[in-house]
Write a protein that holds these residues in place. Structure first.
Motif, short mmCIF file in Angstrom:
data_model
loop_
_atom_site.label_atom_id
_atom_site.label_comp_id
_atom_site.label_asym_id
_atom_site.label_seq_id
_atom_site.Cartn_x
_atom_site.Cartn_y
_atom_site.Cartn_z
N LEU A 169 0.80 -1.23 0.04
CA LEU A 169 -0.21 -0.06 0.13
C LEU A 169 0.63 1.20 -0.09
N ASN A 170 2.35 1.02 0.06
CA ASN A 170 3.24 2.03 0.25
C ASN A 170 4.09 2.39 -0.79
N GLU B 11 -2.47 0.29 -5.19
CA GLU B 11 -2.06 -0.79 -4.54
C GLU B 11 -1.37 -1.92 -5.44
N ASN C 16 0.97 -4.91 10.82
CA ASN C 16 -0.41 -4.04 10.39
C ASN C 16 0.02 -4.01 9.04
N LYS D 28 -1.03 -2.10 6.64
CA LYS D 28 -0.69 -0.89 6.02
C LYS D 28 0.56 -0.52 6.27
N ASN D 29 1.55 -1.04 7.19
CA ASN D 29 2.68 -0.67 7.56
C ASN D 29 3.82 -1.30 6.64
N PRO E 168 -6.68 -4.90 9.97
CA PRO E 168 -7.01 -3.59 10.60
C PRO E 168 -8.44 -2.99 10.71
N GLU F 190 -11.68 -0.74 10.25
CA GLU F 190 -11.80 0.13 9.13
C GLU F 190 -11.67 1.40 9.59
N GLU G 133 -1.96 1.93 14.98
CA GLU G 133 -1.36 0.81 14.49
C GLU G 133 -1.92 -0.62 14.84
#
Ligand SMILES: [Fe+2]
Length: 384
Positions: free
Chosen positions: A78-79, A85, A272, A274-275, A328, A330, A335
């Motif tokens: 995601l990063n 993505e 996570n 997202k990280n 995670p 919503e 984190e």
């Protein structure tokens, strides 16, 4: 992981039969509109998302040659520097030289499933690469110091994994490949000496100045269980345990420092999602209930990677855990705001439970006693 079967009928029926049975048992992911069951030494199997019926081997709309190796450890990114993505993964063609194909797919929007970045790099020697890690600009592989003895494999008497042996005279190496979606696209890869030990799984990696920080589960040696050993008789004290360690790889000096987070035996550590590829404060993992020594994985542990504080939840004495999947909440802003999904073997009722824990404090939120027994397995993923 790298498991195969042999046919009945003894040595003559198995000799020179180098066709693997593609057991597609290692991971399951969604890519584009396809659900894929993965096994690292051959192509992915497509699965019907509603009925879970096997559709069959897929070339991902011609991206792969028929049955081309496709890793069982894709990373959802995601990063990245790309606008959407990505799903980043690899395949290895191994032999006296090994070629890593690094692939980056669109993983969202109307072009989801489309291959947008693709490169191949060749390294000397046999490579056993089960997992890798990514940062925004790099893909990081650890080539363990092991040898492959092809003879029992060619004679059909051993699976490939059973022909691996650690070689104390060899040095483990990091293969660090620039991502084509990153700032160093087109540049050659770096090879840097890695710490001693054996790694199946990495946790996460991130960039810090000219360094890459990589967290992995290290074993002192390759934890091989022989083909004739009875799993019920395993003496855990005879096998090395997995420990969470941090490699700090300096890309300028081409050196690496190693730091141990904890002596407690663990595996299947995650951050996570997202990280992924960025610095993470927390990691969740399967661990032993006891603090020292090897044993079955019966607990879930959360560790703060900065302060090294940890808390745990135990499924003991009769529960056995697998990889925690971190989902995670919503719109979460913290984190550790989310859920851990764990498939548990409940030895008391001899069945599989799906356990959901609060990722923050490991409080038990729900236990679903599943109507089927699921073989204790490897990896899984969450799809919204
Ligand atoms: Fe794995």
């Amino acid at each position: 992981m790298f498991l195969e079967h042999k046919k009945n009928g003894g040595i003559f029926n198995n000799a020179l039969d180098l066709k693997f049975k593609n057991i597609a048992n290692t991971h399951v992911i969604k890519l584009g509109d396809e659900i894929l069951a993965l096994w690292e030494a051959a192509g992915p199997h497509a699965v019907d998302p509603d009925s879970l019926d096997t559709i069959g081997l897929t070339t991902l709309k011609g991206v792969l040659k028929p049955n081309e190796a496709f890793s069982a450890h894709p990373k959802k990114d995601l990063n990245s520097n790309a606008s959407s993505e990505l799903l980043v993964t690899f395949g290895v063609q191994t032999g006296p030289k090994s070629t890593i194909r690094l692939m980056e797919f669109n993983n969202a929007g109307t072009n989801s499933g489309e291959l947008i970045f693709d490169r191949k790099d060749t390294f000397n020697g046999f490579a056993f690469l089960h997992d890798f890690a990514i940062t925004t600009n790099w893909a990081i592989f650890l080539q363990n110091a092991i040898d492959f003895n092809p003879l029992p494999f060619v004679m059909g008497q051993r699976g490939a994994a059973q022909c691996l042996k650690s070689n104390p005279n060899k040095k483990a190496k990091f293969f660090i490949i620039p991502r084509e979606s990153g700032l160093f696209r087109g540049q050659p890869p770096l090879t840097i000496d890695a710490p001693e030990g054996f790694v199946f799984h990495h946790v996460n990696a991130f960039e810090k100045d000219s360094k890459i920080v990589l967290d992995s589960i290290f074993y002192d040696d390759f934890p091989s269980v022989g083909p004739d050993e009875n799993f019920r008789d395993i003496d855990f004290d005879k096998y090395p345990e997995g420990k969470l360690k941090r490699s700090i790889i300096d890309l300028k000096t081409k050196t690496c420092e190693l730091e141990t987070f904890s002596e407690q035996c663990c595996e299947f550590a995650v951050v996570n999602p997202k990280n992924l590829g960025l610095k993470a404060t927390f990691s969740w993992m399967a661990s032993t209930s006891q603090k020292l020594g090897n044993a079955p994985l019966q607990a879930i542990k959360k560790i703060n990677l900065t302060s090294k504080e940890e808390i745990s939840w135990s499924a003991g004495p009769s529960g056995f855990v697998s990889e925690p999947i971190m989902v995670p909440s919503e719109n979460s802003s913290k984190e550790d705001e989310g859920f851990l999904f764990i498939l548990l073997w409940n030895g008391e009722r001899r069945g599989s439970d799906l356990v959901i824990l609060d990722a923050k404090d490991l409080k038990e939120l729900a236990v679903y006693e599943l109507p089927i027994s699921i073989p204790h397995g490897l990896h899984g993923s969450w799809v919204n």
